[in-house]
Design a protein around this motif. Structure first.
Motif, PDB file in Angstrom:
ATOM      1  N   UNK A  22       0.794  -1.225   0.000  1.00 45.36           N
ATOM      2  CA  UNK A  22       0.000   0.000   0.000  1.00 45.36           C
ATOM      3  C   UNK A  22       0.818   1.263   0.000  1.00 45.36           C
ATOM      4  N   UNK A  23       2.105   1.131   0.287  1.00 38.45           N
ATOM      5  CA  UNK A  23       2.980   2.313   0.326  1.00 38.45           C
ATOM      6  C   UNK A  23       3.785   2.501  -0.962  1.00 38.45           C
ATOM      7  N   UNK A  24       3.609   1.581  -1.920  1.00 41.93           N
ATOM      8  CA  UNK A  24       4.343   1.679  -3.191  1.00 41.93           C
ATOM      9  C   UNK A  24       3.403   2.221  -4.264  1.00 41.93           C
ATOM     10  N   UNK A  25       3.735   3.353  -4.846  1.00 47.57           N
ATOM     11  CA  UNK A  25       2.900   3.978  -5.865  1.00 47.57           C
ATOM     12  C   UNK A  25       2.736   3.070  -7.081  1.00 47.57           C
ATOM     13  N   UNK A  26       1.511   3.005  -7.582  1.00 49.47           N
ATOM     14  CA  UNK A  26       1.246   2.253  -8.798  1.00 49.47           C
ATOM     15  C   UNK A  26       0.818   0.819  -8.564  1.00 49.47           C
ATOM     16  N   UNK A  48      -4.702 -11.309 -10.372  1.00 50.89           N
ATOM     17  CA  UNK A  48      -3.591 -10.446  -9.959  1.00 50.89           C
ATOM     18  C   UNK A  48      -2.509 -10.398 -11.035  1.00 50.89           C
ATOM     19  N   UNK A  49      -1.869  -9.248 -11.145  1.00 54.04           N
ATOM     20  CA  UNK A  49      -0.744  -9.094 -12.066  1.00 54.04           C
ATOM     21  C   UNK A  49       0.542  -9.652 -11.475  1.00 54.04           C
ATOM     22  N   UNK A  50       0.672  -9.526 -10.156  1.00 57.58           N
ATOM     23  CA  UNK A  50       1.909  -9.905  -9.465  1.00 57.58           C
ATOM     24  C   UNK A  50       1.562 -10.681  -8.202  1.00 57.58           C
ATOM     25  N   UNK A  51       2.289 -11.772  -7.967  1.00 57.84           N
ATOM     26  CA  UNK A  51       2.162 -12.511  -6.717  1.00 57.84           C
ATOM     27  C   UNK A  51       3.423 -12.327  -5.880  1.00 57.84           C
ATOM     28  N   UNK A  96      15.649 -14.854 -13.975  1.00 58.09           N
ATOM     29  CA  UNK A  96      15.116 -13.491 -13.972  1.00 58.09           C
ATOM     30  C   UNK A  96      13.821 -13.379 -13.166  1.00 58.09           C
ATOM     31  N   UNK A  97      13.612 -14.321 -12.230  1.00 57.06           N
ATOM     32  CA  UNK A  97      12.517 -14.179 -11.274  1.00 57.06           C
ATOM     33  C   UNK A  97      13.084 -13.468 -10.060  1.00 57.06           C
ATOM     34  N   UNK A  98      12.395 -12.460  -9.590  1.00 58.72           N
ATOM     35  CA  UNK A  98      12.932 -11.685  -8.484  1.00 58.72           C
ATOM     36  C   UNK A  98      12.614 -12.358  -7.151  1.00 58.72           C
ATOM     37  N   UNK A  99      13.359 -11.982  -6.154  1.00 67.21           N
ATOM     38  CA  UNK A  99      13.133 -12.488  -4.811  1.00 67.21           C
ATOM     39  C   UNK A  99      13.419 -11.363  -3.829  1.00 67.21           C
ATOM     40  N   UNK A 100      12.767 -11.430  -2.671  1.00 72.46           N
ATOM     41  CA  UNK A 100      12.961 -10.454  -1.611  1.00 72.46           C
ATOM     42  C   UNK A 100      13.192 -11.228  -0.325  1.00 72.46           C
ATOM     43  N   UNK A 104      11.276  -7.981   5.106  1.00 70.72           N
ATOM     44  CA  UNK A 104      11.169  -7.218   3.868  1.00 70.72           C
ATOM     45  C   UNK A 104      11.288  -5.723   4.145  1.00 70.72           C
ATOM     46  N   UNK A 105      12.146  -5.066   3.373  1.00 67.81           N
ATOM     47  CA  UNK A 105      12.297  -3.610   3.462  1.00 67.81           C
ATOM     48  C   UNK A 105      11.461  -2.956   2.371  1.00 67.81           C
ATOM     49  N   UNK A 106      10.944  -1.790   2.660  1.00 63.82           N
ATOM     50  CA  UNK A 106      10.105  -1.087   1.700  1.00 63.82           C
ATOM     51  C   UNK A 106      10.847  -0.802   0.407  1.00 63.82           C
ATOM     52  N   UNK A 107      12.090  -0.346   0.493  1.00 68.20           N
ATOM     53  CA  UNK A 107      12.827   0.005  -0.720  1.00 68.20           C
ATOM     54  C   UNK A 107      13.073  -1.216  -1.598  1.00 68.20           C
ATOM     55  N   UNK A 108      13.365  -2.372  -0.973  1.00 69.94           N
ATOM     56  CA  UNK A 108      13.617  -3.583  -1.754  1.00 69.94           C
ATOM     57  C   UNK A 108      12.330  -4.109  -2.387  1.00 69.94           C
ATOM     58  N   UNK A 109      11.214  -4.032  -1.651  1.00 66.84           N
ATOM     59  CA  UNK A 109       9.942  -4.457  -2.217  1.00 66.84           C
ATOM     60  C   UNK A 109       9.537  -3.562  -3.370  1.00 66.84           C
ATOM     61  N   UNK A 110       9.720  -2.262  -3.210  1.00 67.85           N
ATOM     62  CA  UNK A 110       9.399  -1.322  -4.282  1.00 67.85           C
ATOM     63  C   UNK A 110      10.201  -1.633  -5.538  1.00 67.85           C
ATOM     64  N   UNK A 111      11.482  -1.944  -5.359  1.00 64.19           N
ATOM     65  CA  UNK A 111      12.339  -2.292  -6.493  1.00 64.19           C
ATOM     66  C   UNK A 111      11.829  -3.549  -7.201  1.00 64.19           C
ATOM     67  N   UNK A 112      11.446  -4.563  -6.412  1.00 62.34           N
ATOM     68  CA  UNK A 112      10.973  -5.823  -6.992  1.00 62.34           C
ATOM     69  C   UNK A 112       9.642  -5.639  -7.722  1.00 62.34           C
ATOM     70  N   UNK A 113       8.733  -4.873  -7.135  1.00 61.87           N
ATOM     71  CA  UNK A 113       7.435  -4.650  -7.777  1.00 61.87           C
ATOM     72  C   UNK A 113       7.592  -3.875  -9.078  1.00 61.87           C
ATOM     73  N   UNK A 114       8.447  -2.892  -9.071  1.00 62.20           N
ATOM     74  CA  UNK A 114       8.656  -2.114 -10.294  1.00 62.20           C
ATOM     75  C   UNK A 114       9.358  -2.928 -11.376  1.00 62.20           C
ATOM     76  N   UNK A 115      10.222  -3.808 -10.966  1.00 64.41           N
ATOM     77  CA  UNK A 115      10.856  -4.707 -11.933  1.00 64.41           C
ATOM     78  C   UNK A 115       9.803  -5.619 -12.555  1.00 64.41           C
ATOM     79  N   UNK A 116       8.901  -6.152 -11.730  1.00 63.75           N
ATOM     80  CA  UNK A 116       7.825  -7.000 -12.236  1.00 63.75           C
ATOM     81  C   UNK A 116       6.916  -6.227 -13.181  1.00 63.75           C
ATOM     82  N   UNK A 117       6.657  -4.977 -12.843  1.00 64.97           N
ATOM     83  CA  UNK A 117       5.822  -4.125 -13.697  1.00 64.97           C
ATOM     84  C   UNK A 117       6.445  -3.966 -15.086  1.00 64.97           C
TER      85      UNK A 117
END
Length: 251
Positions: A22-26, A48-51, A96-100, A104-117
């Motif tokens: 909820x804290x990651x834009x988009x 869902x687009x991302x799991x 090329x599958x991401x992992x966290x 979990x840190x917010x910055x790392x999750x944001x990076x992974x979600x944006x990569x998936x996007x």
């Protein structure tokens, strides 16, 4: 907005991930699932687009779910969430599958979600399915720790990690409390903790290892004494050097 489904058998982990999404834009949370079957039902309903997918779960691991999703016409992007730093990181990167890593840190999750996007935008559904199957093939054979084999009377039996609630040392033995019963095994607590791994279990004391999902409360019972309360009503002491780990788990 990309729709995100959180899949983790630990309620605290689901709560934290959902909060961070909820804290990651988009990105918007579209549901939470406790196991693979629940995740499949929600995925069919919500699309869902991302799991965000835990690896070790009772009733079917995250890897098993990933294999099932890889056969879909339009599989979602996957981001594995794991506490196993040794969990075949190279296989993730090759596929090329991401992992966290947990916690979990917010910055790392944001990076992974944006990569998936970006992967969703760049690849067709067919390409994503082929890529997922390739990654899982690379991962096969490198991942999950095995279940425990313990002596039970005159024979040996397989004890699933998902069955274990907690374990306590008893001199030269370890007393395991599981959903299926209680067992004494000849082992050290350090040896058992290493076999269990830290994806689903937490060492809270030199004499106690607890399944994270079993912890429902944490409290100070004296100026210098802490304990956790478990789902079955048992209470276990928390060693002074482990207090910070418990606090980190519960956020």
């Amino acid at each position: 907005m990309r729709r995100v489904l959180v899949v983790d058998d630990e309620s605290l982990a689901r709560q934290r991930l959902s909060h961070l999404v909820g804290r990651v834009d988009g990105f918007v949370l579209c549901g939470e699932a406790r196991n693979s079957e629940e995740a499949l039902r929600l995925q069919q309903k919500e699309g869902a687009d991302i799991l965000l997918l835990d690896i070790e779960m009772p009733g079917g691991s995250g890897l098993n779910l990933a294999y099932r999703l890889s056969t879909e016409e339009a599989p979602p992007e996957l981001v594995f969430v794991t506490a196993f730093a040794e969990y075949a990181v190279d296989a993730f990167e090759r596929g090329a599958i991401d992992y966290v890593l947990k916690p979990v840190r917010l910055d790392r999750l944001s990076e992974a979600l944006n990569r998936a996007d970006k992967q969703l935008a760049l690849r067709t559904a067919e390409e994503r399915a082929a890529r997922l199957q390739e990654a899982l093939t690379a991962f096969k054979g490198e991942g999950e720790p095995e279940d425990l084999w313990i002596k039970n009377g005159g024979s040996e039996m397989r004890l699933s990690r998902s069955d274990i609630r907690y374990a306590s040392s008893d001199r030269d033995y370890v007393y395991i409390v599981a959903q299926s019963g209680s067992y004494h095994i000849r082992s050290t607590m350090t040896g058992l903790a290493k076999k269990l791994g830290d994806a689903s279990f937490l060492r809270i004391h030199r004499s106690h290892v607890v399944r994270k999902e079993e912890i429902r409360g944490f409290s100070r019972v004296a100026p210098d004494r802490f304990e956790v309360e478990l789902n079955n009503g048992d209470a276990l002491p928390v060693g002074a050097s482990y207090v910070s780990k418990v606090r980190e788990l519960i956020g």
